[in-house]
Design a protein around this motif. Sequence first.
Motif, mmCIF file in Angstrom:
data_model
loop_
_atom_site.group_PDB
_atom_site.id
_atom_site.type_symbol
_atom_site.label_atom_id
_atom_site.label_comp_id
_atom_site.label_asym_id
_atom_site.label_seq_id
_atom_site.Cartn_x
_atom_site.Cartn_y
_atom_site.Cartn_z
ATOM 1 N N ILE A 298 23.451 22.284 81.566
ATOM 2 C CA ILE A 298 23.503 22.882 80.226
ATOM 3 C C ILE A 298 24.862 23.512 79.948
ATOM 4 N N ALA A 299 25.547 23.994 81.005
ATOM 5 C CA ALA A 299 26.898 24.517 80.807
ATOM 6 C C ALA A 299 27.844 23.387 80.414
ATOM 7 N N PHE A 300 27.698 22.240 81.060
ATOM 8 C CA PHE A 300 28.529 21.079 80.735
ATOM 9 C C PHE A 300 28.212 20.579 79.332
ATOM 10 N N ALA A 301 26.930 20.522 78.982
ATOM 11 C CA ALA A 301 26.520 20.065 77.656
ATOM 12 C C ALA A 301 27.041 20.994 76.570
ATOM 13 N N ASN A 302 26.952 22.295 76.801
ATOM 14 C CA ASN A 302 27.428 23.259 75.812
ATOM 15 C C ASN A 302 28.935 23.144 75.619
ATOM 16 N N ALA A 303 29.651 22.936 76.723
ATOM 17 C CA ALA A 303 31.101 22.772 76.642
ATOM 18 C C ALA A 303 31.463 21.489 75.904
ATOM 19 N N ALA A 304 30.709 20.406 76.155
ATOM 20 C CA ALA A 304 30.955 19.141 75.452
ATOM 21 C C ALA A 304 30.752 19.315 73.957
ATOM 22 N N CYS A 305 29.694 20.024 73.593
ATOM 23 C CA CYS A 305 29.434 20.310 72.183
ATOM 24 C C CYS A 305 30.583 21.115 71.575
ATOM 25 N N ALA A 306 31.030 22.141 72.289
ATOM 26 C CA ALA A 306 32.088 23.003 71.775
ATOM 27 C C ALA A 306 33.380 22.231 71.552
ATOM 28 N N ILE A 307 33.761 21.431 72.530
ATOM 29 C CA ILE A 307 35.052 20.743 72.426
ATOM 30 C C ILE A 307 35.025 19.659 71.352
ATOM 31 N N LYS A 308 33.841 19.087 71.083
ATOM 32 C CA LYS A 308 33.755 18.079 70.016
ATOM 33 C C LYS A 308 34.107 18.677 68.656
ATOM 34 N N HIS A 309 33.868 19.958 68.448
ATOM 35 C CA HIS A 309 34.228 20.598 67.181
ATOM 36 C C HIS A 309 35.733 20.475 66.884
ATOM 37 N N THR A 310 36.542 20.198 67.919
ATOM 38 C CA THR A 310 37.999 20.137 67.764
ATOM 39 C C THR A 310 38.513 18.711 67.618
ATOM 40 N N ILE A 311 37.604 17.720 67.581
ATOM 41 C CA ILE A 311 37.990 16.306 67.558
ATOM 42 C C ILE A 311 37.489 15.654 66.276
ATOM 43 N N ALA A 312 38.391 15.040 65.511
ATOM 44 C CA ALA A 312 38.012 14.380 64.266
ATOM 45 C C ALA A 312 37.219 13.107 64.553
ATOM 46 N N GLY A 313 36.295 12.787 63.652
ATOM 47 C CA GLY A 313 35.470 11.607 63.820
ATOM 48 C C GLY A 313 34.104 11.957 64.363
ATOM 49 N N ASP A 314 33.297 10.935 64.595
ATOM 50 C CA ASP A 314 31.907 11.141 65.008
ATOM 51 C C ASP A 314 31.728 11.280 66.511
ATOM 52 N N VAL A 315 32.697 10.824 67.304
ATOM 53 C CA VAL A 315 32.523 10.686 68.748
ATOM 54 C C VAL A 315 33.348 11.712 69.515
ATOM 55 N N ASN A 316 32.757 12.254 70.577
ATOM 56 C CA ASN A 316 33.476 13.153 71.477
ATOM 57 C C ASN A 316 34.349 12.327 72.410
ATOM 58 N N LEU A 317 35.651 12.431 72.268
ATOM 59 C CA LEU A 317 36.592 11.656 73.076
ATOM 60 C C LEU A 317 37.096 12.432 74.283
ATOM 61 N N ALA A 318 36.569 13.627 74.517
ATOM 62 C CA ALA A 318 37.017 14.439 75.648
ATOM 63 C C ALA A 318 36.528 13.840 76.963
ATOM 64 N N GLY A 319 37.359 13.931 77.979
ATOM 65 C CA GLY A 319 37.007 13.454 79.307
ATOM 66 C C GLY A 319 36.349 14.538 80.143
ATOM 67 N N PHE A 320 35.942 14.144 81.347
ATOM 68 C CA PHE A 320 35.220 15.067 82.228
ATOM 69 C C PHE A 320 36.030 16.334 82.501
ATOM 70 N N ALA A 321 37.303 16.188 82.864
ATOM 71 C CA ALA A 321 38.105 17.351 83.251
ATOM 72 C C ALA A 321 38.237 18.343 82.099
#
Length: 337
Positions: A298-321
Amino acid sequence: MSKGSIVTFGEVIMRLSPPGVNKMKQSRELEFYFGGTEMNVAASLAQLGLPVKHVGNVSNDFVGEAAIACMNGYGITTSHINKVKHPLGLYFMEVGSGLRASQITYNRLHGSFANIGPDQVDWEAVLDGVSHFHWTGISPAISEGAYQTLKAGLALALAKGITITTDPAYRSNLWQYGRNGHEVLAELVGLSTVFIGGVNEVNEILGTEFPFCEEGFIAAAKRLMENYPNITKVYDKVRTGLSATHQKIYAQAWDGTTYLSTAEIEITDVVDRIGTGDAYAAGLIYGLQTGMDDAEAIAFANAACAIKHTIAGDVNLAGFAEIQEVAKGNVSGRLKR
């Protein structure tokens, strides 16, 4: 390590927006992205290196070809995408700013995915080698054919012992073909094993009135598990929206005996809110697939959600690191050299 491949089922849809935070009446140009709730999850998982295939329909024209090329570019397997004569679904979005909310309008109810049917999907072939199936409440809301196709896939996946995650979001404006949305979602949740949602989603499905607090979430999760014995865990994302560009989120979970929650992450400069819930679902599935415990997942999921707010478009392009750094508490945004 991943236990097997992941399958997602749902609409691939084109998003059209005026540049920046302009309103439609201000612009003579539109930017476009390919997305769709379940495809967004698939793309995020593929970006994280997991094998994932998407099932659905696209238009049999150059727009559908572009959608397939986009999915292939993300790393999604598209061998179970059908090309049909109906047009690809669309939605139009004006991106909000500050106190002005974003606005969306859809053109999807007669598109290629709305015309899918059980005879178009060989679920035995689709589910070969699959360990995880993800669906959302958007898909069965589109049409009778989408509902029946999804139901057939879920029944077979459950019989095969595949983990089935559901994000049973209820969108009242989508249920236009005569079915009761709450009844359909309740039925399909019964064919699932992991529930992604909180008090609101449980209240929608069960017709209950649990309060929006920690105790309410636990009580709602317990009741959900009592009503649907196949559900083994409940995971939720809690959002506080201070403005269109200022959000706070944290995650919580109930595993049948223990309540877990994460620290809250504050996002003060939102670039794009679309796909943030999908990024959460993808982050959670990644954790489940790769052996994280519930607290880590859930910590990883919450972080993925948070970082997607900073990326334009529909898809989260952030990597694991990138995601893991935020999950571990580094939200400084300092330049990396």
